[in-house]
Enzyme design. Structure first.
Site, mmCIF file in Angstrom:
data_model
loop_
_atom_site.group_PDB
_atom_site.id
_atom_site.type_symbol
_atom_site.label_atom_id
_atom_site.label_comp_id
_atom_site.label_asym_id
_atom_site.label_seq_id
_atom_site.Cartn_x
_atom_site.Cartn_y
_atom_site.Cartn_z
ATOM 1 N N CYS A 155 20.538 -0.017 15.319
ATOM 2 C CA CYS A 155 20.958 -1.310 15.900
ATOM 3 C C CYS A 155 19.825 -2.346 15.713
ATOM 4 O O CYS A 155 19.291 -2.478 14.625
ATOM 5 C CB CYS A 155 21.342 -1.107 17.362
ATOM 6 N N ASP A 186 32.855 -0.842 14.458
ATOM 7 C CA ASP A 186 31.791 -1.399 15.305
ATOM 8 C C ASP A 186 32.136 -2.851 15.645
ATOM 9 O O ASP A 186 32.308 -3.674 14.745
ATOM 10 C CB ASP A 186 30.474 -1.342 14.503
ATOM 11 N N HIS A 202 30.113 1.560 17.231
ATOM 12 C CA HIS A 202 28.672 1.322 17.291
ATOM 13 C C HIS A 202 27.909 2.510 17.877
ATOM 14 O O HIS A 202 26.776 2.765 17.497
ATOM 15 C CB HIS A 202 28.404 0.070 18.127
#
Lengths: 150, 361
Positions: B150, B306, B335
């Site tokens: 991320c 995501d 995600h």
């Protein structure tokens, strides 16, 4: 005998699934609108203003009652962090010096071993020369002896 | 002292007809209110370095390390990194260490109010390079594999672009890491400079509270993230494995950390609002970040479902880097499900592990 009752969970799931599928697109469409972002911004501004008011009131209360504020406690924490950073820098310097020292030691070891090799060669050559001198001396002496006896 | 006798209530509850539906309701009640939280981050680890709130962990130090190149994991400044070591059998770190990899993780810790002035460059320049040096020294390795997830992946990419020539970075693995913010989905609208009062937020809060960020994430899919969560647990109430996973996810999702104020200001302004990184306009302590400086082997992973980091935010990195060996791997996941859950364990873990092994020989 088990008593059959009304299954709340199944009903809940059914209602949710139907609501979700019916409302999903409409909700997403709303979320994508500029007007929604604008409203969200306005709500945010109001919330931030309220929070700021709370912060100021709390700060003035803490000052009046002689209690350290969040800022003051954070300042003490910052001092500790600064000391931590200095220790970190010292550790870095020690590491760097250690690395340099190891490199220098390695280089020193290499030059000593090459010197040793060179010395070995010199000694070998010296030995050879001594041997050859001794040999030639012996030859000279033998020739001299022969001449004398004649 | 006032005492309340709850015995009649208990007796009444006990006297209710016992059938399957009632038991389900009871279980639901327990799962939501009385069951203990599952224990996370159970893979054995040791701390090898600390700085301020950050800790550098080495996992399973007593396991034999057959892979020569150690892996350093960098996580985001939002949420906690134990998502990478969620639960035995559902832990990416455990999976890697069990296969002979030497895994390190840089945990940023929980920022205090005194850290509100911390900038992204402080983390990228003062922490990550030091952590890399510590890993190299501790492991005795000559090269390193960087792994970023991320926002931690974005930071890893920036770090690699700046330090590719200074440190021996052999591989870079990025998991759902945003690079291009031209179209960040709903966030592009919501974080628009005209409506989003960034400076007021940072100045008022100092560090931006987790709840504030979490609200935005939940708003991406409001029904599913609020009601849907409980419908999900109710409909799986008899499946112990699913309930455990639900509890683990809920624990992690609600266990966030505040975002250091200045870093948040930079993250929103330089990335979401001005999209500087992909356009070679980002500067870190006066040095321009050029993604084309990256020459390490690159594995860039995109999750198609995501909604926090969209695929179009990730993919452009592969065109920017100079790496000869670069892979864009697309998986059908969200995600978080890209790194936890049955499918991740069965498909994504082996793929990443094999890629790292092949590129570490």
């Amino acid at each position: 005998m088990t008593q059959s009752t009304f299954d709340v969970f199944s009903l809940w799931k059914e209602i949710y699934n139907k609501t979700e599928s019916a409302w999903h697109d409409a909700i997403q469409e709303t979320l994508e609108k500029k007007s929604f972002a604008e409203s969200l911004g306005q709500i945010q501004s109001q919330y931030v203003q309220f929070q700021e008011l709370v912060n100021k009131m709390t700060e003035s209360y803490l000052k009046q009652t002689n209690i350290p504020s969040r800022d003051e406690i954070a300042n003490v924490a910052s001092l500790i962090i600064d000391v931590d950073s200095k220790i970190d820098q010292l550790e870095d310097e020690i590491d760097e010096k250690e690395e340099r020292l190891v490199k220098e030691m390695d280089a020193l070891k290499k030059s000593v071993s090459s010197l040793e090799k060179k010395l070995d060669k010199v000694i070998e050559l010296l030995n050879k020369s001594i041997e050859s001198i001794a040999d030639s001396n012996a030859t000279v002496a033998a020739t001299a002896n022969k001449t004398v006896s004649k | 002292m006032v005492t309340v006798d709850t015995t009649p209530l208990k007796e009444w509850f006990e006297s209710l007809p016992k059938n399957k539906d009632f038991e389900k309701l009871q279980r639901f009640n327990k799962v939501l209110f009385t069951d203990p939280e599952p224990q996370v981050g159970q893979t054995p680890k040791e701390i090898i370095w600390t700085k301020n709130k950050a800790k550098l962990y080495r996992y399973q130090p007593n396991k034999v390390k057959t892979n020569k190149v150690p892996i350093l994991m960098i996580y985001a400044l939002i949420n906690k990194p134990y998502i990478l070591d969620l639960y035995p059998g559902n832990s990416f770190i455990e999976y890697l260490t069990d296969r002979g990899h030497d895994v390190y993780l840089l945990d940023w810790g929980t920022a205090g109010f005194e850290d509100r002035h911390m900038k992204l460059e402080d983390y990228i320049v003062d922490y990550i390079p030091r952590a890399v040096k510590k890993v190299l020294k501790h492991s005795g390795a000559k090269e390193i594999t960087m792994f970023g997830y991320c926002m931690g992946g974005t930071m890893t990419a920036i770090f690699t672009a700046l330090y590719q020539k200074k440190l021996p970075i052999r591989n870079v693995v990025l998991l759902t890491s945003p690079i291009d913010f031209e179209d960040a989905g709903l966030y592009t609208n919501w974080l628009d400079k005209r409506y989003f009062k960034l400076d007021n937020i940072v100045e008022t809060f100092g560090n931006v509270p987790f709840e504030f960020i979490d609200f935005g994430n939940k708003l991406l899919n409001p029904l599913s993230n609020t009601v849907g969560v409980y419908v999900n647990v109710a409909s799986n109430i008899e499946n112990e494995e699913k309930i455990l996973n639900w509890k683990l996810m809920q624990k992690w999702l609600n266990d966030g950390v505040p975002f250091p104020g200045e870093a948040y200001r930079q993250w929103i302004r330089n990335f979401y609002q001005e999209n500087k990184l992909i356009n070679d306009e980002l500067e870190v302590r006066g040095e321009r970040v050029l993604l084309s400086n990256i020459t390490a082997n690159l594995l860039n992973i995109v999750a198609t479902r995501d909604n926090i980091v969209l695929p179009q935010q990730i993919e452009p990195l592969n065109d920017k880097v100079s790496s000869k060996n670069k892979t864009l791997h697309v998986v059908n996941a969200g995600h978080v499900s890209v790194i936890t859950g049955k499918r991740a364990v069965a498909e994504n873990y082996p793929f990443i592990e094999q890629w790292i092994t092949e590129n570490s020989k």
